[in-house]
Design an enzyme around this catalytic site. Sequence first.
Site, PDB file in Angstrom:
ATOM      1  N   HIS A 102       0.837  -1.206   0.000  1.00  0.00           N
ATOM      2  CA  HIS A 102       0.000   0.000   0.000  1.00  0.00           C
ATOM      3  C   HIS A 102       0.872   1.258   0.000  1.00  0.00           C
ATOM      4  O   HIS A 102       0.738   2.127  -0.864  1.00  0.00           O
ATOM      5  CB  HIS A 102      -0.923  -0.026   1.223  1.00  0.00           C
ATOM      6  CG  HIS A 102      -1.808   1.177   1.348  1.00  0.00           C
ATOM      7  ND1 HIS A 102      -3.146   1.147   1.040  1.00  0.00           N
ATOM      8  CD2 HIS A 102      -1.545   2.449   1.749  1.00  0.00           C
ATOM      9  CE1 HIS A 102      -3.667   2.352   1.242  1.00  0.00           C
ATOM     10  NE2 HIS A 102      -2.719   3.157   1.681  1.00  0.00           N
ATOM     11  N   GLU A 103       1.788   1.324   0.942  1.00  0.00           N
ATOM     12  CA  GLU A 103       2.628   2.518   1.050  1.00  0.00           C
ATOM     13  C   GLU A 103       3.551   2.653  -0.162  1.00  0.00           C
ATOM     14  O   GLU A 103       3.841   3.758  -0.610  1.00  0.00           O
ATOM     15  CB  GLU A 103       3.441   2.509   2.350  1.00  0.00           C
ATOM     16  CG  GLU A 103       2.585   2.512   3.624  1.00  0.00           C
ATOM     17  CD  GLU A 103       1.534   3.607   3.671  1.00  0.00           C
ATOM     18  OE1 GLU A 103       1.751   4.669   3.059  1.00  0.00           O
ATOM     19  OE2 GLU A 103       0.478   3.394   4.310  1.00  0.00           O
ATOM     20  N   HIS A 122       3.540   6.638  -6.873  1.00  0.00           N
ATOM     21  CA  HIS A 122       2.783   7.788  -7.368  1.00  0.00           C
ATOM     22  C   HIS A 122       3.635   9.056  -7.246  1.00  0.00           C
ATOM     23  O   HIS A 122       3.672   9.898  -8.143  1.00  0.00           O
ATOM     24  CB  HIS A 122       1.505   7.915  -6.532  1.00  0.00           C
ATOM     25  CG  HIS A 122       0.422   8.751  -7.149  1.00  0.00           C
ATOM     26  ND1 HIS A 122      -0.722   9.076  -6.468  1.00  0.00           N
ATOM     27  CD2 HIS A 122       0.299   9.336  -8.362  1.00  0.00           C
ATOM     28  CE1 HIS A 122      -1.500   9.818  -7.254  1.00  0.00           C
ATOM     29  NE2 HIS A 122      -0.893   9.996  -8.403  1.00  0.00           N
TER      30      HIS A 122
HETATM   31 ZN   LIG Z   1      -2.954   5.231   1.886  1.00  0.00          ZN
END
Ligand SMILES: [Zn+2]
Length: 676
Positions: free
Chosen positions: A463-464, A470
């Site tokens: 997730h991180e 991004h």
């Molecule tokens: Zn998040």
Amino acid sequence: MSNPLLAHTPLPAFDAIRPEHIEPAIRALLAQANEALATVTAPGFAADYTAVSAVLDCATERLGLAWGAVGHLKSVADNAALRQAYNALLPEVSAFFTELGSHPGLHATYRAMSPDAMTPQQRRAHALTMRDFRLGGAELAPALREPFAANQAQQAQLGQQFAERTLDATDGAHWDVRAEQMAGLPDDLRASSAALAQSAGVSGHRLTLHMPSYLPVMQFGQDRALRETMYRAYVTRASEWGDPALDNTETINNLLTLRHQEAQWLGFADYASLSLASKMADTPEQVEAFLLDLANRARPHAERDVADLRVHAAQACGLVQPQAWDWTFVGERLKETRYAFGEAEVKAYFPAPRVLQGLFDLVQRLYGLAIEPAQAPTWHPDVRFYEVRRQRSGHTLGHFYLDPSARQGKRGGAWMDSVRDRWLRPDHGEQQTPVAHMVCNFAASHNGQAPLLTHDDVVTLFHEFGHALHHLLTQVNERDIAGINGVEWDAVELPSQFMENFAWEWEVLQGLSAHVETGAPLPRDLFDRMLAARHFQSGLQTLRQVEYALTDMRLHRAAYRDQPPMQVLREVREQVAVLPSPEYARPLHTFGHIFAGGYAAGYYSYKWAEVLSADAYAAFEEAAHHAGSVIDAATGQRFEQEILAMGASRPAMQSFEAFRGRPPSIDALLRHQGMA
Ligand SMILES: [Zn+2]
């Protein structure tokens, strides 16, 4: 003596920053930033985007880099002197950035800029800046400025009060119980509750409403009367049923009134519309339609979940008429019966170095990235620093720090943060590359053995890392719309939740698991059980989320202004819920996300972003039909170009449609959660 926070180094000298450096450095950088603000707002200064940016943004960048480094150290290497220095300066730094966001002179300078003289990216960044000025009250009539500021201050104060009352009401309750009332409860709670009783000078065990105590009682506690007592106390915290000094009823009403007033001053019909002005969703109607559609699709599955629970309650738990304080307990029993496996069994397959290497291999195959160790000053010997390069060209895209393990003085949880952003610098024209913090809190290693991760840890890491990619893979040159900057709030979790899906792929898990003793990869049958347990009761969970999100949205709509908040919640429940709630329950009175956090008229964002991420991931599943693997480089390249690289240079909906060739659909999410 030189101050490392004032040195012109490309990265913070994390190893050299001491508490005594903070005040003189931040004061000096604040003075420079204020001087820059005075310069660009002085009469005669050109209303030119690049010219303003070269003076003002470069000064705030230096302040932000230094203050960011201090804030980071406070999060990961806290001590009393550091905290004191940080807290002493926090009001001044916050005040500066608040002033920047509503400064009349700066607003006038931006308003005078001609879009024709800007690059397309500058035009977009400028438009977002103008929007934020408007939402910050910069366009209000002079007579409204002061009432608006008072409104904002009152909201901040009431939000703080709401959180404090929630906390005090949670802290204020405890139960001293005998050993036999602890039947079924896990050993760690037995130990901690015994220690708590002892330190209070009473015998037996002391239970509280804090999660590590309350949740296991609801999940495992065999004493039904105890469950009922604690449940009732939990769901009535900070309400009219308890201490009047901690009752949040009026706080809720006052906050909703202040927000409605704020929205109307800013020219919106209601606070829901104001909230959506900076989000991907367009209107409250659109959000409600989305939530009701989701509820309708989830309902048959939720009804089946409840039927399963009733059968299990009667047959395995001897509960013929289960009540609100029984559902969690019955659910845990059913889960154990269906998918028996323990955390320790899974953990043995995930030594941290193997997991990291597996993750790096994955992004190498997906995006053609090479991730290699690099050198930079750090704050702890455990911290690693990496360079991210384009494999084919060798071109450097960015860097990141990875601080993996829990330790004293480090805040819990996991997060990604920006150290610096990608930026074609307006002062000397050079390309600044992005740098990220990746912070996790994995259990520290013992006696030289590699730390073992739970599968939850693996999902968190993915997730991180999705957020980090991004930030790092952006190709946008304007800082304020590069990476995650300026991305709509309900879309910013797309890249992170997207990455989580890979942590549930058999092919990926094969590459990142190796049993700590035998080296064998995760066995298929264990994986199948994990997968089956992943979406246990997803129908019920979806309806619960929809209930909260819909209530939040309606509380902030003009059409519901004359209804008491509890009535709004009751109507939503009648429309959505499949499990009855006791009439006395007051969940709004502790709903901190919307009354003490940033989620007002935004709680739907969780589900919204899940739809986006699941639908984006479905493109990889579709590619797997012909390419044979979800790790498909062609689809990866398109995802990178259309979504990751674009930052906020265009609306998130446009980026999504460019990648998917159509608007988002909720089908993939329903399928992933076993509700297709
Ligand atoms: Zn998040």
